[in-house]
Design a protein around this motif. Sequence first.
Motif, PDB file in Angstrom:
ATOM      1  N   LYS A  22       0.827  -1.211   0.000  1.00 58.50           N
ATOM      2  CA  LYS A  22       0.000   0.000   0.000  1.00 58.50           C
ATOM      3  C   LYS A  22       0.864   1.266   0.000  1.00 58.50           C
ATOM      4  O   LYS A  22       0.644   2.180  -0.795  1.00 58.50           O
ATOM      5  N   ARG A 122       1.498  14.482  13.297  1.00 54.35           N
ATOM      6  CA  ARG A 122       2.272  14.082  12.117  1.00 54.35           C
ATOM      7  C   ARG A 122       2.669  15.346  11.364  1.00 54.35           C
ATOM      8  O   ARG A 122       1.981  15.809  10.472  1.00 54.35           O
ATOM      9  N   ILE A 124       4.750  18.133   9.064  1.00 53.59           N
ATOM     10  CA  ILE A 124       5.234  18.091   7.679  1.00 53.59           C
ATOM     11  C   ILE A 124       6.365  19.101   7.451  1.00 53.59           C
ATOM     12  O   ILE A 124       6.671  19.448   6.318  1.00 53.59           O
ATOM     13  N   ASP A 125       6.976  19.528   8.581  1.00 50.90           N
ATOM     14  CA  ASP A 125       8.035  20.530   8.447  1.00 50.90           C
ATOM     15  C   ASP A 125       9.193  20.062   7.557  1.00 50.90           C
ATOM     16  O   ASP A 125       9.789  20.862   6.840  1.00 50.90           O
ATOM     17  N   GLN A 126       9.502  18.767   7.579  1.00 47.45           N
ATOM     18  CA  GLN A 126      10.645  18.300   6.782  1.00 47.45           C
ATOM     19  C   GLN A 126      10.316  18.286   5.285  1.00 47.45           C
ATOM     20  O   GLN A 126      11.197  18.479   4.446  1.00 47.45           O
ATOM     21  N   SER A 163      12.156  10.684   7.902  1.00 45.33           N
ATOM     22  CA  SER A 163      10.738  10.701   7.537  1.00 45.33           C
ATOM     23  C   SER A 163      10.533  10.047   6.175  1.00 45.33           C
ATOM     24  O   SER A 163      11.128  10.461   5.182  1.00 45.33           O
ATOM     25  N   VAL A 164       9.692   9.029   6.176  1.00 51.86           N
ATOM     26  CA  VAL A 164       9.356   8.328   4.930  1.00 51.86           C
ATOM     27  C   VAL A 164       8.705   9.319   3.959  1.00 51.86           C
ATOM     28  O   VAL A 164       9.108   9.465   2.809  1.00 51.86           O
ATOM     29  N   GLY A 165       7.688  10.037   4.467  1.00 50.96           N
ATOM     30  CA  GLY A 165       6.917  10.926   3.600  1.00 50.96           C
ATOM     31  C   GLY A 165       7.777  12.044   3.026  1.00 50.96           C
ATOM     32  O   GLY A 165       7.700  12.349   1.832  1.00 50.96           O
ATOM     33  N   ASP A 305       4.393   0.201  12.108  1.00 49.90           N
ATOM     34  CA  ASP A 305       3.142  -0.331  11.549  1.00 49.90           C
ATOM     35  C   ASP A 305       2.877  -1.780  11.962  1.00 49.90           C
ATOM     36  O   ASP A 305       1.837  -2.339  11.625  1.00 49.90           O
ATOM     37  N   ILE A 327       8.203   6.155  17.116  1.00 47.57           N
ATOM     38  CA  ILE A 327       7.896   6.942  15.908  1.00 47.57           C
ATOM     39  C   ILE A 327       6.673   7.843  16.116  1.00 47.57           C
ATOM     40  O   ILE A 327       6.713   9.031  15.822  1.00 47.57           O
ATOM     41  N   ARG A 371      -3.716  -0.148  11.633  1.00 47.19           N
ATOM     42  CA  ARG A 371      -2.906  -1.283  12.132  1.00 47.19           C
ATOM     43  C   ARG A 371      -3.431  -1.783  13.477  1.00 47.19           C
ATOM     44  O   ARG A 371      -3.301  -2.965  13.793  1.00 47.19           O
TER      45      ARG A 371
HETATM   46  C1  EPZ Z   1       4.646   6.638   6.623  1.00 50.48           C
HETATM   47  O1  EPZ Z   1       3.979   7.754   7.217  1.00 50.48           O
HETATM   48  C2  EPZ Z   1       3.589   5.588   6.423  1.00 50.48           C
HETATM   49  N1  EPZ Z   1       2.570   6.107   5.534  1.00 50.48           N
HETATM   50  C3  EPZ Z   1       2.997   5.174   7.759  1.00 50.48           C
HETATM   51  O2  EPZ Z   1       2.123   4.107   7.487  1.00 50.48           O
HETATM   52  C4  EPZ Z   1       4.111   4.700   8.693  1.00 50.48           C
HETATM   53  O3  EPZ Z   1       3.577   4.467   9.971  1.00 50.48           O
HETATM   54  C5  EPZ Z   1       5.203   5.766   8.786  1.00 50.48           C
HETATM   55  O4  EPZ Z   1       5.672   6.134   7.464  1.00 50.48           O
HETATM   56  C6  EPZ Z   1       6.424   5.316   9.577  1.00 50.48           C
HETATM   57  O5  EPZ Z   1       6.979   4.167   8.979  1.00 50.48           O
HETATM   58  C7  EPZ Z   1       2.764   6.060   4.218  1.00 50.48           C
HETATM   59  O6  EPZ Z   1       3.752   5.579   3.704  1.00 50.48           O
HETATM   60  C8  EPZ Z   1       1.665   6.600   3.376  1.00 50.48           C
HETATM   61  P1  EPZ Z   1       7.074   9.696   8.663  1.00 50.48           P
HETATM   62  P2  EPZ Z   1       4.668   9.171   7.245  1.00 50.48           P
HETATM   63  O7  EPZ Z   1       7.093  10.970   7.927  1.00 50.48           O
HETATM   64  O8  EPZ Z   1       5.446   9.348   5.996  1.00 50.48           O
HETATM   65  C9  EPZ Z   1       7.844  12.876  12.175  1.00 50.48           C
HETATM   66  C10 EPZ Z   1       0.228   2.735   7.880  1.00 50.48           C
HETATM   67  O9  EPZ Z   1      -0.331   2.192   8.852  1.00 50.48           O
HETATM   68  N2  EPZ Z   1       7.886  13.881  11.096  1.00 50.48           N
HETATM   69  O10 EPZ Z   1       8.153   8.698   8.433  1.00 50.48           O
HETATM   70  O11 EPZ Z   1       3.653  10.175   7.603  1.00 50.48           O
HETATM   71  C11 EPZ Z   1       6.459  12.291  12.373  1.00 50.48           C
HETATM   72  O12 EPZ Z   1       5.671  13.086  13.208  1.00 50.48           O
HETATM   73  C12 EPZ Z   1       0.884   4.051   8.105  1.00 50.48           C
HETATM   74  O13 EPZ Z   1       0.276   2.263   6.742  1.00 50.48           O
HETATM   75  C13 EPZ Z   1       8.286  15.164  11.397  1.00 50.48           C
HETATM   76  O14 EPZ Z   1       8.601  15.499  12.545  1.00 50.48           O
HETATM   77  O15 EPZ Z   1       5.653   8.991   8.466  1.00 50.48           O
HETATM   78  C14 EPZ Z   1       6.789  10.936  12.967  1.00 50.48           C
HETATM   79  O16 EPZ Z   1       7.026  11.064  14.322  1.00 50.48           O
HETATM   80  C15 EPZ Z   1       0.263   4.974   9.017  1.00 50.48           C
HETATM   81  N3  EPZ Z   1       8.310  16.082  10.391  1.00 50.48           N
HETATM   82  C16 EPZ Z   1       8.099  10.550  12.289  1.00 50.48           C
HETATM   83  O17 EPZ Z   1       8.641  11.779  11.787  1.00 50.48           O
HETATM   84  C17 EPZ Z   1       7.967  15.781   9.107  1.00 50.48           C
HETATM   85  O18 EPZ Z   1       8.017  16.657   8.237  1.00 50.48           O
HETATM   86  C18 EPZ Z   1       7.983   9.586  11.140  1.00 50.48           C
HETATM   87  O19 EPZ Z   1       7.001  10.031  10.212  1.00 50.48           O
HETATM   88  C19 EPZ Z   1       7.581  14.466   8.815  1.00 50.48           C
HETATM   89  C20 EPZ Z   1       7.550  13.536   9.839  1.00 50.48           C
END
Ligand code: EPZ
Length: 430
Positions: A22, A122, A124-126, A163-165, A305, A327, A371
């Motif tokens: 996904k 969650r 999005i600053d990065q 950060s993955v996103g 997850d 996380i 999850r």
């Molecule tokens: C991805 O979310 C996944 N979603 C999530 O899957 C997964 O839990 C997560 O990565 C961690 O592996 C998708 O791929 C669509 P992050 P994402 O940015 O990208 C902080 C599922 O169940 N952060 O890696 O949103 C954030 O707050 C899900 O399928 C910042 O501080 O996660 C968190 O604590 C839900 N600033 C950590 O980093 C930012 O700009 C990791 O978040 C971005 C993130």
Amino acid sequence: MDQYAVKGGTPLVGEVEIGGAKNAALAILAASIMTDETVLIENVPDVRDTNVLMQAMSSVGAVITRIDRHTVKINGSQIHNLVIEDEYMKKIRASYYLIGALLGKYKHAEVPLPGGCNIGVRAIDQHIKGFKALGANVRIVHGAIVAEAKHLTGNHIFMDKVSVGATINVMMAASMAEGKTIIENAAKEPHVVDLANFLNSMGANIKGAGTDVIRIKGVTKLHKTEYMIIPDQIEAGTFMMAAAATKGDVTVKNVIPKHLESITAKLIEIGCEVEESDDAVRVVAAKRLHNTQVKTLPYPGFPTDMQPQMVAVLGLAQGTSIVSESIFENRFKYVDELTKMGAEIKVESTMAIIDGVSKYLGAGMTVPDLRAGAALVIAALAADGFSTLDEIQYIERGYEDLEYKLQALGAQIERVSDETQLKKFQLKVG
Ligand code: EPZ
């Protein structure tokens, strides 16, 4: 509203096929509009998140044709609108991948700010930091992120947080920026690598995905491709945990065992037998499992997850286990539901302290998120007696045909829409 009705206590036995990932699909679908040529994508899971993202893409003019349940053709040449509507963002946070894709291709994107999510803050600053480093002007206007640039220029970006996103979003935009970009402290998840492979198959020049330094040489144009999405690591892990919790014997097929290593290692540690072959893993739990410690970490660490599913298993394991969530700070909300089944779990801040009980008892539960929903299904399958799960639409965000796949392993689980169907199920399974 539909519910799952479950009669637990049957060990799961047999084979299950895992679908496309996904979270890789969400990134790859968004990136597919970065060329004007037609892209063919195979192994797209038919789940709510991917379907909503495709609706959001259609809403801006992408032409999407479903060839079969898991194959789509996408053409982004007719995109006439760079503004994503709020309704899509409310349904699925990953609509924000359209910022990276649209900004890279058209140098302009407007996407509503993602709302709060029920697993914690969650930020999005990065993402914003990365877009700005590439030369985009990023503003928040009336609750939307407006990103625009005359042209994007490669840069050296150090992510303050893994950060993955943000890694995915910046990788997309940088693929079509002028010159070289280096992303340091990049996420290493399999779906980051899958997106890089996909973009490279469209003519991008990305190296190092899967390590924490990704190097991108921008190109002016991307072209058509045919691409197959990797198997879903988390769907696979969920079935592995279901086998463990029910003392079953399940072969999880069509997986990349390397992506499952942290999950496999924990299952072996608590007493399961795990056999790996080229594209399958077999999990056998012949005896009562025992306690361990788990800390969620970015890949290749234990995935957040999989944290709820692991807790559901450890709730039945002998001894005291400790699971730390590093996380997301609010990912233990399902623990109250597990407690209804007799689990003995205390949550202290970002840590769950689990005193294993010898059995769960069926209960009526409400699913708080995707999850967690999977974890409650696992617990219900392992429990004595009947359970019901409400709000299963969260589970449908990320699991395709969960109840059918479980039924094929011998589980007594059905989707019911009213009291009559529930009674019928109860009569049938005794
Ligand atoms: C991805 O979310 C996944 N979603 C999530 O899957 C997964 O839990 C997560 O990565 C961690 O592996 C998708 O791929 C669509 P992050 P994402 O940015 O990208 C902080 C599922 O169940 N952060 O890696 O949103 C954030 O707050 C899900 O399928 C910042 O501080 O996660 C968190 O604590 C839900 N600033 C950590 O980093 C930012 O700009 C990791 O978040 C971005 C993130």
